[in-house]
Design an enzyme around this catalytic site. Structure first.
Site, PDB file in Angstrom:
ATOM      1  N   ASN A 180       7.143   2.933   4.950  1.00 19.79           N
ATOM      2  CA  ASN A 180       7.712   3.045   3.602  1.00 19.79           C
ATOM      3  C   ASN A 180       7.789   4.501   3.159  1.00 19.79           C
ATOM      4  O   ASN A 180       7.625   4.819   1.980  1.00 19.79           O
ATOM      5  CB  ASN A 180       6.846   2.234   2.608  1.00 19.79           C
ATOM      6  CG  ASN A 180       7.572   1.971   1.311  1.00 19.79           C
ATOM      7  OD1 ASN A 180       8.785   1.765   1.294  1.00 19.79           O
ATOM      8  ND2 ASN A 180       6.847   1.980   0.199  1.00 19.79           N
TER       9      ASN A 180
ATOM     10  N   TYR B  24      -1.133  -9.813  -2.384  1.00 16.58           N
ATOM     11  CA  TYR B  24      -1.348  -8.355  -2.388  1.00 16.58           C
ATOM     12  C   TYR B  24      -2.653  -8.012  -3.113  1.00 16.58           C
ATOM     13  O   TYR B  24      -3.511  -7.298  -2.587  1.00 16.58           O
ATOM     14  CB  TYR B  24      -0.161  -7.637  -3.051  1.00 16.58           C
ATOM     15  CG  TYR B  24      -0.475  -6.203  -3.420  1.00 16.58           C
ATOM     16  CD1 TYR B  24      -0.652  -5.239  -2.429  1.00 16.58           C
ATOM     17  CD2 TYR B  24      -0.639  -5.813  -4.762  1.00 16.58           C
ATOM     18  CE1 TYR B  24      -0.971  -3.923  -2.756  1.00 16.58           C
ATOM     19  CE2 TYR B  24      -0.958  -4.510  -5.094  1.00 16.58           C
ATOM     20  CZ  TYR B  24      -1.124  -3.574  -4.096  1.00 16.58           C
ATOM     21  OH  TYR B  24      -1.450  -2.273  -4.428  1.00 16.58           O
TER      22      TYR B  24
ATOM     23  N   ASN C 254      10.814  -2.251  -6.916  1.00 14.78           N
ATOM     24  CA  ASN C 254       9.972  -3.258  -7.564  1.00 14.78           C
ATOM     25  C   ASN C 254       9.394  -2.739  -8.871  1.00 14.78           C
ATOM     26  O   ASN C 254       8.988  -3.506  -9.719  1.00 14.78           O
ATOM     27  CB  ASN C 254       8.772  -3.598  -6.661  1.00 14.78           C
ATOM     28  CG  ASN C 254       9.205  -4.402  -5.473  1.00 14.78           C
ATOM     29  OD1 ASN C 254       9.726  -5.496  -5.630  1.00 14.78           O
ATOM     30  ND2 ASN C 254       9.010  -3.853  -4.282  1.00 14.78           N
TER      31      ASN C 254
ATOM     32  N   SER D 255      -6.461  -1.379  -6.932  1.00 16.13           N
ATOM     33  CA  SER D 255      -5.416  -1.577  -7.935  1.00 16.13           C
ATOM     34  C   SER D 255      -5.948  -2.351  -9.135  1.00 16.13           C
ATOM     35  O   SER D 255      -6.871  -3.174  -9.010  1.00 16.13           O
ATOM     36  CB  SER D 255      -4.288  -2.381  -7.278  1.00 16.13           C
ATOM     37  OG  SER D 255      -3.437  -2.898  -8.263  1.00 16.13           O
TER      38      SER D 255
ATOM     39  N   LYS E 243      -6.556  -6.354  -1.828  1.00 18.37           N
ATOM     40  CA  LYS E 243      -7.333  -5.262  -2.432  1.00 18.37           C
ATOM     41  C   LYS E 243      -8.732  -5.760  -2.787  1.00 18.37           C
ATOM     42  O   LYS E 243      -9.733  -5.082  -2.549  1.00 18.37           O
ATOM     43  CB  LYS E 243      -6.632  -4.731  -3.693  1.00 18.37           C
ATOM     44  CG  LYS E 243      -5.300  -4.066  -3.423  1.00 18.37           C
ATOM     45  CD  LYS E 243      -5.473  -2.778  -2.657  1.00 18.37           C
ATOM     46  CE  LYS E 243      -4.164  -2.111  -2.320  1.00 18.37           C
ATOM     47  NZ  LYS E 243      -4.301  -0.997  -1.390  1.00 18.37           N
TER      48      LYS E 243
ATOM     49  N   TYR F 265      -6.152   1.989  -9.400  1.00 15.99           N
ATOM     50  CA  TYR F 265      -5.039   2.648 -10.081  1.00 15.99           C
ATOM     51  C   TYR F 265      -4.395   1.684 -11.062  1.00 15.99           C
ATOM     52  O   TYR F 265      -4.229   0.502 -10.754  1.00 15.99           O
ATOM     53  CB  TYR F 265      -3.935   3.046  -9.100  1.00 15.99           C
ATOM     54  CG  TYR F 265      -4.333   3.842  -7.891  1.00 15.99           C
ATOM     55  CD1 TYR F 265      -5.441   4.681  -7.874  1.00 15.99           C
ATOM     56  CD2 TYR F 265      -3.546   3.762  -6.742  1.00 15.99           C
ATOM     57  CE1 TYR F 265      -5.763   5.415  -6.736  1.00 15.99           C
ATOM     58  CE2 TYR F 265      -3.860   4.494  -5.605  1.00 15.99           C
ATOM     59  CZ  TYR F 265      -4.973   5.310  -5.608  1.00 15.99           C
ATOM     60  OH  TYR F 265      -5.265   6.018  -4.486  1.00 15.99           O
TER      61      TYR F 265
ATOM     62  N   LYS G 283       2.483  -2.925  -0.320  1.00 14.59           N
ATOM     63  CA  LYS G 283       2.142  -2.969  -1.748  1.00 14.59           C
ATOM     64  C   LYS G 283       3.103  -3.768  -2.634  1.00 14.59           C
ATOM     65  O   LYS G 283       3.017  -3.672  -3.855  1.00 14.59           O
ATOM     66  CB  LYS G 283       2.029  -1.552  -2.276  1.00 14.59           C
ATOM     67  CG  LYS G 283       3.334  -0.775  -2.203  1.00 14.59           C
ATOM     68  CD  LYS G 283       3.321   0.465  -3.088  1.00 14.59           C
ATOM     69  CE  LYS G 283       4.683   1.097  -3.155  1.00 14.59           C
ATOM     70  NZ  LYS G 283       4.799   2.242  -4.005  1.00 14.59           N
TER      71      LYS G 283
ATOM     72  N   TYR H 299       4.100   7.721  -1.677  1.00 12.64           N
ATOM     73  CA  TYR H 299       4.244   8.239  -3.053  1.00 12.64           C
ATOM     74  C   TYR H 299       2.950   8.907  -3.553  1.00 12.64           C
ATOM     75  O   TYR H 299       2.936  10.094  -3.879  1.00 12.64           O
ATOM     76  CB  TYR H 299       4.645   7.059  -3.946  1.00 12.64           C
ATOM     77  CG  TYR H 299       4.749   7.352  -5.422  1.00 12.64           C
ATOM     78  CD1 TYR H 299       5.373   8.509  -5.899  1.00 12.64           C
ATOM     79  CD2 TYR H 299       4.241   6.447  -6.356  1.00 12.64           C
ATOM     80  CE1 TYR H 299       5.479   8.751  -7.256  1.00 12.64           C
ATOM     81  CE2 TYR H 299       4.355   6.672  -7.710  1.00 12.64           C
ATOM     82  CZ  TYR H 299       4.962   7.831  -8.158  1.00 12.64           C
ATOM     83  OH  TYR H 299       5.064   8.064  -9.502  1.00 12.64           O
TER      84      TYR H 299
END
Ligand SMILES: NC(=O)c1ccc[n+]([C@@H]2O[C@H](COP(=O)([O-])OP(=O)(O)OC[C@H]3O[C@@H](n4cnc5c(N)ncnc54)[C@H](O)[C@@H]3O)[C@@H](O)[C@H]2O)c1
Length: 332
Positions: free
Chosen positions: A35, A148, A197, A124, A152, A176, A84, A11
């Protein structure tokens, strides 16, 4: 400058590829398609008019990565590849640690061997502790609450150690916030496999009848309408942040962290109402219980990225909703 995008068919990576190519960078992409889909490569060609070199490989395979680096002669890497899904990470934490951390260590080994000294890493907002008071500053307390988020956080620490040991190496960590929306062409966007999600693909798929109804997790938070508040950022603005970072990395030294957000929070209900208004829809929804681990309100302090990278978001929440819906309709 030749830039490798790991996870570049995903993405955020695909939108970043478009911005980098438009700005004159040479881009090559590595992805294992876990993905994402190979079709994205054709769509990138449609949008940019350029054929992009693609390596289908898994970053957990060191010898494949080594071969790619030998062939690639990259000047810099933007590292998007990784798993993710927060919920999934609590069920298969070892897979998350192995892929995200193991894959990053393989990447660093190859960068070292082939003398590639510039890295931009996708971190993140979930590395921040919920004890911080928004807007979250880069200097805030770090305390991720799921595997997750911890991958990071650990990668950030690894990069800090690596930069200390290698003065020539420069790293920019981009934290982000909540990317939504899609490219104006409607060709690329967020296209998760299975049940989404994230909020926006859930909304767009419900709007088109692919899903029955949206559940809003919690309406009893201490916010004006009771639903959680997040910093939603248009993915194209986010992609442009990578361009800013790439243009600045040469002049920076060592280890640098920037939030990429708008600096403004919208509640889940506000996003839904904006979507219904601009997309002339009435998405069916129900109010559910709070979801474990969700913080009440978080949004970025965007001051540091604005001051040091010259990064400022341009797109409105309405543009985020319209572009996401346009992409979903195109992909039906
Ligand atoms: N989307 C978000 O809300 C968000 C928020 C904060 C941080 N991030 C981080 O940004 C990065 C990109 O996110 P995205 O939303 O584009 O995700 P995405 O899943 O769309 O893209 C990640 C890409 O990495 C690839 N990949 C996964 N494992 C791989 C492996 N072992 N080897 C090679 N490729 C592999 C996937 O196939 C996918 O194309 C991720 O690291 C994610 O953790 C995303």
């Amino acid at each position: 400058m030749k830039v490798l995008l790991t996870g570049g068919l995903g993405y955020i990576g695909s939108h970043t590829a478009v911005e980098l190519i438009s700005a004159g960078f040479e881009v090559e992409i590595m992805d294992n398609l876990y993905n994402s889909s190979i079709n994205v490569l054709d769509k990138l060609k449609n949008i940019t008019g350029k054929q992009i070199k693609f390596y289908k490989l898994d970053m957990c395979n060191l010898s494949d990565m080594d071969k790619m680096f030998k062939e690639g002669c990259f000047d810099a890497v933007i590292h998007f590849a990784g798993l993710k899904a927060v919920g999934e990470s609590t069920k298969i934490p070892l897979t998350y640690y192995e892929t995200n951390i193991g894959g990053t260590i393989n990447l660093l080994k190859c960068m070292e061997k082939y003398g590639v000294n510039k890295l931009i890493f996708s971190s993140s907002a979930c590395v921040y502790s919920t004890e911080n008071v928004p807007p979250y500053k880069e200097s805030g307390i770090l305390k991720p609450i799921n595997p997750y988020g911890r991958t990071k956080y650990f990668i950030e620490e690894i990069l800090k150690d690596y930069v200390n040991a290698n003065p020539k190496f420069k790293a920019i960590i981009l934290r982000y916030f909540n990317p939504i929306g899609a490219h104006e062409s409607g060709l690329i966007g967020e296209n998760p496999n299975g049940i989404p999600n994230n909020l926006m693909p859930y909304i767009t798929r419900t709007a088109l009848g692919k899903l029955d109804q949206l559940t809003i997790f919690g309406d009893d938070y201490n916010t004006p309408d009771g639903t959680c508040i997040r910093d939603f950022i248009h993915v194209v603005d986010l992609a442009k942040g990578h361009l800013k970072a790439l243009n600045k990395i040469e002049g920076l030294s060592g280890y640098n962290i920037y939030n990429l957000g708008t600096g403004h929070g919208y509640s889940v209900l506000e996003v839904l109402n904006s979507f219904n208004k601009v997309c002339e829809n009435k998405v069916k929804y129900k109010l559910g219980k709070r979801r474990e681990g969700d913080s009440e309100c978080n949004f970025a302090s965007s001051e540091k990225a604005e001051k040091e990278l010259g990064f400022k978001t341009e797109k409105t929440i309405e543009e985020m909703c319209l572009s996401a819906f346009n992409f979903e309709k195109n992909n039906s």
